[in-house]
Write an enzyme that holds these catalytic residues in place. Structure first.
Site, short mmCIF file in Angstrom:
data_model
loop_
_atom_site.label_atom_id
_atom_site.label_comp_id
_atom_site.label_asym_id
_atom_site.label_seq_id
_atom_site.Cartn_x
_atom_site.Cartn_y
_atom_site.Cartn_z
N TYR A 171 3.69 12.39 35.97
CA TYR A 171 3.76 12.09 37.43
C TYR A 171 4.75 13.00 38.31
O TYR A 171 6.12 12.97 37.95
CB TYR A 171 4.69 10.53 37.69
CG TYR A 171 3.84 9.45 36.99
CD1 TYR A 171 2.24 9.47 36.83
CD2 TYR A 171 4.43 8.31 36.57
CE1 TYR A 171 1.42 8.45 36.23
CE2 TYR A 171 3.53 7.20 36.29
CZ TYR A 171 2.26 7.39 36.20
OH TYR A 171 1.41 6.29 35.58
N LEU B 231 -2.04 -4.67 43.08
CA LEU B 231 -2.38 -4.72 44.49
C LEU B 231 -3.46 -3.68 44.88
O LEU B 231 -3.77 -3.47 45.94
CB LEU B 231 -0.98 -4.52 45.26
CG LEU B 231 0.00 -5.52 44.96
CD1 LEU B 231 1.22 -5.21 45.78
CD2 LEU B 231 -0.58 -7.11 45.30
N ARG C 264 -3.58 -0.41 44.76
CA ARG C 264 -2.81 0.76 45.38
C ARG C 264 -2.48 0.31 47.05
O ARG C 264 -2.72 1.08 47.74
CB ARG C 264 -3.61 1.94 45.52
CG ARG C 264 -3.91 2.19 43.67
CD ARG C 264 -5.08 3.42 43.57
NE ARG C 264 -5.27 3.74 42.09
CZ ARG C 264 -5.80 3.02 41.46
NH1 ARG C 264 -6.46 1.86 41.60
NH2 ARG C 264 -5.84 3.38 40.14
N GLY C 265 -2.29 -0.92 46.93
CA GLY C 265 -1.92 -1.35 48.40
C GLY C 265 -3.07 -2.13 49.19
O GLY C 265 -2.93 -2.71 50.39
N SER D 16 -2.63 -5.71 49.33
CA SER D 16 -1.34 -5.80 49.68
C SER D 16 -1.05 -6.72 51.07
O SER D 16 -0.30 -7.59 50.86
CB SER D 16 -0.24 -4.95 49.81
OG SER D 16 -0.72 -4.13 50.89
#
Length: 336
Positions: free
Chosen positions: A58, A211, A213-214, A217
């Site tokens: 990452y 979620l 990746r949003g 959300s």
């Protein structure tokens, strides 16, 4: 004997109901504030969350160093309760590109040595290859992690995005604590084969992407501008007609959430929690505000009527677009 990830540590079940996915604090979802990220990790630990998930690739080590700094600056009692979950094996280049996966035993031990240093810890609680290396038998990769367990550098062995065949072969090699894999209201592929297999073998699930990746959300809008380095800028589910269709699904969820007086994100997280005690959702909160919202899902109870309404609003397979671009799909343990 397999030790389920939810049973790790010394505190109560609420602690292990959610984990904190730290990837977005360093890469793939736009700019993040380092100070706020560290404050969010501290807030998560203070709230009783202990599982911190990261990966050595990452932002090429940046995320591990950030998590290490957060642990180093956390109060000692919270730091001692923290559990680190680390993925390894993805090969990067200086421009940030993605190459192959390396699961050779000597590479496994090399990756672990660097992760221990960046995190500033003497052991990793759960260690797993991010994607199974197609050129290395899973038995060899897992066997190398098992040697790290014997030497005290790793506590438990995990898997990530592995197929049923690789899960079974890995479990026959050494005890596997859990499988990390994407699972959400709109990503339910694991229900067909993978979830029955892990339950048969006594392997837990760490669910990422709860979620999406949003996307689900309740905060993502169709006019949002995404940077070139944002994964969602080329993710099929965030493109054109796919995005419009998927946001319609979110609005259907919003009606259910509004009736219960909660947020869409809380409904989405609570749904994953409702799938079984062997599933630990990872929430990718990058700010204390989003973390507080996610923690609110622990107080949301979904009864049979709620679950039926969610199923009607967003049945399995309702999402438009695959969860990764076509070039990355061959590395996944599920079809989508």
């Amino acid at each position: 004997m397999t030790t389920h990830i939810r049973t790790l540590g010394t505190t109560g079940p609420r602690v292990h109901a959610l984990g904190l996915g730290c990837m977005g604090m360093s890469a793939l979802y736009g700019e993040a504030d380092r100070a706020e990220s560290i404050a969010t990790v501290h807030a998560a630990l203070d709230a009783g969350m202990t599982l911190l998930d990261t990966g050595d690739f990452y932002a090429m080590g940046h995320n591990e160093m950030l998590v290490g700094e957060a642990l180093h600056t956390a109060p000692a009692d919270l730091r001692d309760k923290a559990l680190t979950s680390v993925k390894f094996g993805a090969l990067r280049d200086p421009a940030g590109g993605w190459n192959a996966y390396d699961g050779r035993p000597q590479a496994v031990k090399n990756f672990a040595a660097y992760s221990l240093q960046r995190l500033g810890v003497d052991h990793i609680d759960v260690y797993r290859i991010a994607r199974v290396d197609p050129d290395v038998p899973i038995e060899e990769t897992v066997g190398a992690i098992a040697e790290l367990v014997e030497q005290g550098y790793v506590r438990h062995i995990g898997l990530s995005e592995a197929s049923v065949d690789n899960i079974r072969r890995a479990a026959a090699t050494a005890p596997i604590s859990d499988l990390q894999i994407e699972y959400a209201i709109i990503t339910r592929d694991i229900e067909r084969e993978i979830l029955p297999a892990t339950r048969e073998l006594g392997i837990g699930i760490t669910a990422y992407g709860v979620l999406s990746r949003g996307l689900i959300s309740g905060h993502f809008t169709s006019d949002r501008q995404l940077g070139a380095g944002d994964f969602r800028a080329f993710s099929p589910r965030f493109q054109g007609d796919n995005l419009r269709h998927n946001l319609d699904l979110v609005e259907a969820l919003r009606k259910i959430a509004d009736e219960k007086g909660v947020t869409v994100a809380q409904i989405a997280i609570a749904w994953v929690l409702s799938r079984g005690d062997d599933i630990v959702p990872l929430v990718g909160a990058r700010t204390r505000e989003r973390l507080a919202e996610s923690l609110g899902a622990l107080d949301v109870t979904l009864d049979e009527a709620d679950l039926a309404a969610i199923e009607e609003a967003v049945p399995a397979g309702a999402a438009a677009g695959t969860r990764y671009p076509a070039a990355q799909m061959s590395h996944l343990g599920t079809e989508h």
